[in-house]
Design an enzyme around this catalytic site. Structure first.
Site, PDB file in Angstrom:
ATOM      1  N   ASN A  13       0.829  -1.097  -0.010  1.00 52.09           N
ATOM      2  CA  ASN A  13      -0.044   0.094   0.086  1.00 52.09           C
ATOM      3  C   ASN A  13       0.873   1.166   0.084  1.00 52.09           C
ATOM      4  O   ASN A  13       1.738   1.260   0.968  1.00 52.09           O
ATOM      5  CB  ASN A  13      -0.855  -0.170   1.218  1.00 52.09           C
ATOM      6  N   CYS A  75      -5.860   5.845   8.478  1.00 56.65           N
ATOM      7  CA  CYS A  75      -4.795   5.290   7.376  1.00 56.65           C
ATOM      8  C   CYS A  75      -4.070   4.149   8.061  1.00 56.65           C
ATOM      9  O   CYS A  75      -3.266   4.914   8.716  1.00 56.65           O
ATOM     10  CB  CYS A  75      -4.376   5.908   6.267  1.00 56.65           C
ATOM     11  N   GLY A  76      -4.188   2.981   8.118  1.00 56.17           N
ATOM     12  CA  GLY A  76      -3.428   2.073   9.013  1.00 56.17           C
ATOM     13  C   GLY A  76      -2.153   1.843   8.509  1.00 56.17           C
ATOM     14  O   GLY A  76      -0.979   2.080   9.303  1.00 56.17           O
ATOM     15  N   ASN A  77      -1.749   1.494   7.450  1.00 58.39           N
ATOM     16  CA  ASN A  77      -0.569   1.352   6.907  1.00 58.39           C
ATOM     17  C   ASN A  77      -0.051   2.769   6.674  1.00 58.39           C
ATOM     18  O   ASN A  77       1.320   2.721   7.114  1.00 58.39           O
ATOM     19  CB  ASN A  77      -0.601   0.592   5.327  1.00 58.39           C
ATOM     20  N   ASN A 160     -12.565   5.347   9.774  1.00 56.41           N
ATOM     21  CA  ASN A 160     -13.032   5.219   8.326  1.00 56.41           C
ATOM     22  C   ASN A 160     -13.845   3.937   8.438  1.00 56.41           C
ATOM     23  O   ASN A 160     -13.794   3.027   9.044  1.00 56.41           O
ATOM     24  CB  ASN A 160     -11.992   5.459   7.517  1.00 56.41           C
ATOM     25  N   HIS A 162     -16.032   0.406   7.062  1.00 57.82           N
ATOM     26  CA  HIS A 162     -15.509  -0.693   6.217  1.00 57.82           C
ATOM     27  C   HIS A 162     -16.870  -1.459   6.390  1.00 57.82           C
ATOM     28  O   HIS A 162     -17.385  -1.545   7.274  1.00 57.82           O
ATOM     29  CB  HIS A 162     -14.487  -1.115   7.143  1.00 57.82           C
ATOM     30  N   ASN A 193     -14.974   1.567   2.465  1.00 58.31           N
ATOM     31  CA  ASN A 193     -14.019   0.565   2.003  1.00 58.31           C
ATOM     32  C   ASN A 193     -14.577  -0.842   2.086  1.00 58.31           C
ATOM     33  O   ASN A 193     -15.450  -1.436   3.083  1.00 58.31           O
ATOM     34  CB  ASN A 193     -12.693   0.549   2.836  1.00 58.31           C
ATOM     35  N   GLU A 211     -10.475  -0.242  -2.040  1.00 58.59           N
ATOM     36  CA  GLU A 211     -10.611   0.894  -0.979  1.00 58.59           C
ATOM     37  C   GLU A 211     -11.470   2.122  -1.537  1.00 58.59           C
ATOM     38  O   GLU A 211     -11.575   2.189  -2.649  1.00 58.59           O
ATOM     39  CB  GLU A 211      -9.384   1.409  -0.772  1.00 58.59           C
ATOM     40  N   ARG A 212     -12.267   2.699  -0.638  1.00 58.63           N
ATOM     41  CA  ARG A 212     -12.901   3.862  -0.884  1.00 58.63           C
ATOM     42  C   ARG A 212     -11.759   5.016  -1.462  1.00 58.63           C
ATOM     43  O   ARG A 212     -10.940   5.196  -0.955  1.00 58.63           O
ATOM     44  CB  ARG A 212     -13.486   4.607   0.356  1.00 58.63           C
ATOM     45  N   CYS A 220      -4.414  -3.010   3.210  1.00 60.47           N
ATOM     46  CA  CYS A 220      -5.123  -1.773   3.651  1.00 60.47           C
ATOM     47  C   CYS A 220      -5.047  -2.240   5.428  1.00 60.47           C
ATOM     48  O   CYS A 220      -5.768  -3.255   5.921  1.00 60.47           O
ATOM     49  CB  CYS A 220      -6.762  -1.985   3.350  1.00 60.47           C
ATOM     50  N   THR A 222      -6.473  -0.366   7.940  1.00 58.77           N
ATOM     51  CA  THR A 222      -7.857  -0.229   8.865  1.00 58.77           C
ATOM     52  C   THR A 222      -8.634  -1.357   8.106  1.00 58.77           C
ATOM     53  O   THR A 222      -9.711  -1.839   9.119  1.00 58.77           O
ATOM     54  CB  THR A 222      -8.286   1.022   8.399  1.00 58.77           C
ATOM     55  N   GLY A 223      -8.559  -2.019   6.984  1.00 60.79           N
ATOM     56  CA  GLY A 223      -9.327  -2.881   6.627  1.00 60.79           C
ATOM     57  C   GLY A 223      -8.995  -4.048   7.304  1.00 60.79           C
ATOM     58  O   GLY A 223      -9.838  -4.980   7.396  1.00 60.79           O
TER      59      GLY A 223
HETATM   60  N1  LIG Z   1      -9.115   4.431   1.253  1.00 56.45           N
HETATM   61  C1  LIG Z   1      -9.179   4.609   3.108  1.00 56.45           C
HETATM   62  C2  LIG Z   1      -7.985   5.507   3.625  1.00 56.45           C
HETATM   63  C3  LIG Z   1      -6.878   4.717   3.463  1.00 56.45           C
HETATM   64  C4  LIG Z   1      -6.837   3.331   4.419  1.00 56.45           C
HETATM   65  C5  LIG Z   1      -5.896   2.295   3.802  1.00 56.45           C
HETATM   66  N2  LIG Z   1      -4.920   2.468   2.956  1.00 56.45           N
HETATM   67  C6  LIG Z   1      -5.254   1.801   5.236  1.00 56.45           C
HETATM   68  O1  LIG Z   1      -4.096   1.278   5.273  1.00 56.45           O
HETATM   69  O2  LIG Z   1      -5.879   1.653   6.403  1.00 56.45           O
HETATM   70  C7  LIG Z   1     -10.648   5.360   3.223  1.00 56.45           C
HETATM   71  O3  LIG Z   1     -11.032   6.021   2.271  1.00 56.45           O
HETATM   72  O4  LIG Z   1     -11.196   5.484   4.227  1.00 56.45           O
END
Ligand SMILES: N[C@H](CCC[C@H](N)C(=O)O)C(=O)O
Length: 276
Positions: A13, A75-77, A160, A162, A193, A211-212, A220, A222-223
């Site tokens: 990511n 954003c976790g990563n 965010n 999910h 997401n 991802e959104r 991802c 947070t995913g």
């Molecule tokens: N696309 C996500 C943000 C980045 C999250 C993802 N890259 C992670 O590592 O958590 C959103 O719109 O909420």
């Protein structure tokens, strides 16, 4: 305005990280989208902007912009790459860092072997706070998605939103078709997401995430957290889960009530200058 940046990734990511502590720029969403383009720009899943803190009890704040220019809550990563960035750029000498994002405060710990552990905070499950259109909390919801049909999913916010859909095999999951349809369905007023989770064992899942605002990414953070929370709530997973994503692995630990802990790598690929 030419600014120094670092190109980084958290298990594939990928991010452009810009220090606006020692540099200055105004972030314009349309410019972010131009630079996110992998042919006409630098190419990244998200832009991370590091700024001075707005309050005395945190070390920095950081802002997150998706490839479409939309600014998001977490954003976790990116959090792991942020921690490695501020340490490597000598913006801090600390290995325990408190950072503020639009979703609240996170505590990050840089370990000796280039791993970063992040306290991702408590998952948010109340539908109105995700936000998700439902009358009451449930561990699993059934919704009718245009162009897809009736599907079962978990709904979790890590700051965010999910959606977590269980599949038998992530390799054959309908990510390309269901991803955009669920991302933009009316049940999620702020979009969402979309995670596709395969249960390997109570302590191991495989996961792909559409991802959104960025489409499918190699990982991802947070995913991964949201999938583990939803999997534990639905009785499929136990505490301490290895999450295998296309770009690599994360360890996610949730006791069922408190904060979700995520551990994984953060790598720097190159430095550059960009006209932001
Ligand atoms: N696309 C996500 C943000 C980045 C999250 C993802 N890259 C992670 O590592 O958590 C959103 O719109 O909420």
């Amino acid at each position: 305005m030419w600014l120094k940046f670092s190109k980084m990734h958290g298990i594939g990511n990928d991010f452009v990280v810009v220090d606006l502590v020692t540099q200055h720029a105004n972030i314009r969403p349309e410019r972010v989208a131009e630079l996110a383009d992998r042919n006409f720009g630098i190419g990244f899943d998200q832009l991370l902007v590091v700024e001075k803190p707005t309050r005395p009890d945190v070390d920095f704040q950081y802002r997150i912009f998706n490839a479409d220019g939309s600014e998001v809550e977490n954003c976790g990563n990116g959090a792991r790459c942020f921690a490695r960035f501020v340490y490597d750029q000598n913006l801090t000498g600390k290995r325990d860092i408190r950072v503020e994002t639009a979703s609240g405060i996170m505590e990050l710990h840089l370990t000796d072997d280039h791993q970063v552990t992040v306290d991702m905070g408590k998952p948010e499950l109340t539908p109105a706070h995700i936000p998700f259109e439902a009358n009451a909390f449930a561990t699993e919801y059934t919704i009718d998605v245009p162009e897809v049909g009736i599907i079962n999913l978990g709904a979790v916010s890590m700051g965010n939103p999910h959606a977590v859909i269980r599949v038998d095999d992530v390799d054959t999951a309908p990510v390309e078709s269901w991803g955009p349809a669920v991302e933009s369905c009316a049940a999620f007023p702020n979009k969402v997401n979309v995670g596709f989770m395969q249960i390997v064992s109570p302590h191991h899942i495989r996961l792909r995430v559409f991802e959104r605002g960025s489409g499918e990414t190699l990982a991802c953070g947070t995913g991964a957290c949201a999938a583990v929370v939803s999997g534990q709530l639905r009785g499929w997973l136990s505490q301490g889960v290895k999450v295998s994503l296309p770009g690599g692995e994360l360890m996610i630990d949730w006791d069922g009530e408190g904060a979700v802990k995520m551990t994984g790598p953060a790598e720097r690929v190159f430095e550059g200058k960009v006209n932001l």
